[in-house]
Design an enzyme around this catalytic site. Structure first.
Site, PDB file in Angstrom:
ATOM      1  N   GLY A 160       1.271  -1.191  -0.376  1.00  0.00           N
ATOM      2  CA  GLY A 160       0.125  -0.503   0.039  1.00  0.00           C
ATOM      3  C   GLY A 160       1.003   1.411   0.237  1.00  0.00           C
ATOM      4  N   GLU A 161       0.024   2.708  -0.075  1.00  0.00           N
ATOM      5  CA  GLU A 161       1.053   3.833  -0.396  1.00  0.00           C
ATOM      6  C   GLU A 161      -0.242   4.991   0.391  1.00  0.00           C
ATOM      7  OE1 GLU A 161       0.917   6.038  -3.971  1.00  0.00           O
ATOM      8  OE2 GLU A 161       1.301   3.500  -4.430  1.00  0.00           O
ATOM      9  N   GLY A 162       0.779   5.917   0.955  1.00  0.00           N
ATOM     10  CA  GLY A 162      -0.545   6.917   1.273  1.00  0.00           C
ATOM     11  C   GLY A 162       0.670   8.496   1.000  1.00  0.00           C
ATOM     12  N   GLY A 163       0.021   9.002   1.837  1.00  0.00           N
ATOM     13  CA  GLY A 163       0.521  10.601   1.232  1.00  0.00           C
ATOM     14  C   GLY A 163       2.616  10.225   0.730  1.00  0.00           C
ATOM     15  N   PHE A 164       2.775  10.051   1.239  1.00  0.00           N
ATOM     16  CA  PHE A 164       4.380  10.610   1.542  1.00  0.00           C
ATOM     17  C   PHE A 164       5.021   9.175   2.393  1.00  0.00           C
ATOM     18  CE2 PHE A 164       2.809  14.743   2.641  1.00  0.00           C
ATOM     19  CZ  PHE A 164       3.242  15.329   1.369  1.00  0.00           C
TER      20      PHE A 164
ATOM     21  N   LYS B 171       8.157   0.054   5.753  1.00  0.00           N
ATOM     22  CA  LYS B 171       7.734   0.958   5.627  1.00  0.00           C
ATOM     23  C   LYS B 171       8.924   1.823   5.241  1.00  0.00           C
ATOM     24  CE  LYS B 171       4.824   5.408   7.853  1.00  0.00           C
ATOM     25  NZ  LYS B 171       4.166   5.047   8.973  1.00  0.00           N
TER      26      LYS B 171
ATOM     27  N   TYR C  55       4.854   4.356   1.957  1.00  0.00           N
ATOM     28  CA  TYR C  55       4.616   2.843   0.915  1.00  0.00           C
ATOM     29  C   TYR C  55       5.050   2.316   2.245  1.00  0.00           C
ATOM     30  CZ  TYR C  55       5.236   6.997  -3.230  1.00  0.00           C
ATOM     31  OH  TYR C  55       5.446   7.324  -4.176  1.00  0.00           O
ATOM     32  N   VAL C  56       4.658   1.065   1.772  1.00  0.00           N
ATOM     33  CA  VAL C  56       4.617  -0.341   2.397  1.00  0.00           C
ATOM     34  C   VAL C  56       4.814  -1.415   1.809  1.00  0.00           C
ATOM     35  CG1 VAL C  56       3.565  -1.493   4.194  1.00  0.00           C
ATOM     36  CG2 VAL C  56       3.169   0.792   4.791  1.00  0.00           C
TER      37      VAL C  56
ATOM     38  N   ASP D 182      -3.270   9.578  16.950  1.00  0.00           N
ATOM     39  CA  ASP D 182      -4.175   9.767  15.916  1.00  0.00           C
ATOM     40  C   ASP D 182      -4.668   8.548  16.420  1.00  0.00           C
ATOM     41  OD1 ASP D 182      -4.960  10.152  13.010  1.00  0.00           O
ATOM     42  OD2 ASP D 182      -3.058   9.740  12.377  1.00  0.00           O
TER      43      ASP D 182
END
Length: 305
Positions: A27-31, A49, A33-34, A148
């Site tokens: 997966g990936e987020g804004g800044f 990560k 990657y996994v 969070d």
């Protein structure tokens, strides 16, 4: 910090003198990657990560996440196996090697059940909630707050033992605000680092003379409990519609009518989602409330899951 070598043609990386084989992207987020990687030395799977760092401040934030992981060795907090910082041209990447949890996140579980028009049983909810609270207690007892907490930041082992993850937003539990400038700084930080539909009311409009404490996590915990009970967070749809979450959280939570859960569980939910944070319970009180609902053996909730 360890060394890292990327041998792209063979899909091999080395972290702290151990080699890992790239398997696939997860997966990936804004800044960040996994990736899924396999340890050559032990045959185990890990989640790698990779946090993109554009400047010194980004590197500092990535190292903060590493330092937060290092504080804990707890069965309900995801452990950090290894880490390193590598240079990529003019930028850097922080690599955090974490255990791979096949079952995925709490949100994966909630969403899968919801799609089948099913919900978690009360026993299972209490089991998961108790584990989350034990992890939060360890964080709060260390003088920090998660900031969070949400279903996508809770992993579930096969036995439904929860693991708190994504510690990058953690900071000191108690924040004393003494000026309007400081209040705006805290508010801006929360807007960037605390997911809006799980953010405590006091972080939307920070007063110029106040104390923000770890009970921001208790509000978020209530939102997590709500999502386990009803298949979505209490403010998820408000956010998705584009309505004001900041306004919605200023009102007392409305618990949907249902015949699945006991009045005791609904009362527990209501006790966490009190708008005035000074009236919210601390984590030890929440744990006591949970443990009054289920048998506890050797410090662990024993429920039929």
């Amino acid at each position: 910090m360890g060394s890292a070598i990327c041998i792209c043609s063979r899909g091999v990386i080395t972290i702290e003198n151990k080699r890992y084989l790239f398997v696939q992207k997860l997966g990936e987020g804004g800044f960040s990657y996994v990736d899924l990687v396999e340890g050559v030395h032990d045959g185990r799977f890990y989640a790698l990560k990779r946090i993109l760092c554009h400047d010194r401040e980004d590197r500092k934030e990535a190292m903060h996440e590493v330092e937060m992981h290092r504080l804990f060795n707890h069965p309900n907090i995801l452990r950090l196996e290894a880490h390193c910082m590598i240079e990529k041209g003019s930028k850097w990447e922080a690599w955090l090697l974490l255990p791979f949890v096949k079952k995925g996140t709490l949100w994966n579980e909630v969403e899968e059940l919801r799609d089948k028009n099913r919900y978690l049983s009360e026993d299972k909810i209490l089991h998961i909630l108790h584990g989350i609270c034990l992890g939060l207690k360890a964080i709060h007892d260390s003088g920090y707050a998660h900031r969070d907490l949400k279903p996508t930041n809770v992993l579930l082992e096969d036995d439904y033992r929860p693991l708190l993850m994504d510690l990058g937003s953690m900071n000191h539990a108690r924040i004393e605000v003494t000026s309007s400038r400081q209040a705006m700084s805290v508010q801006d930080w929360a807007a960037q680092r605390c997911t809006i539909s799980y953010r405590a009311p006091e972080l939307f409009n920070v007063e110029s003379n106040c104390v923000i404490d770890e009970r921001t996590d208790i509000w978020s915990l209530g939102c997590v409990l709500y999502s386990m009970m009803f298949g979505e967070g209490p403010y998820d749809m408000i956010f998705q519609k584009g309505d004001s979450v900041a306004l919605a959280v200023q009102n007392n939570i409305s618990i949907p009518a249902n015949n699945r859960y006991s009045q005791s569980l609904e009362s527990l939910l209501a006790s966490m989602m009190v708008v005035n944070h000074v009236e919210r319970p601390y984590i030890n009180t929440v744990l006591s409330q949970i443990e009054a609902l289920v048998p506890i053996v050797d410090g662990q909730a024993t429920t039929r899951i």
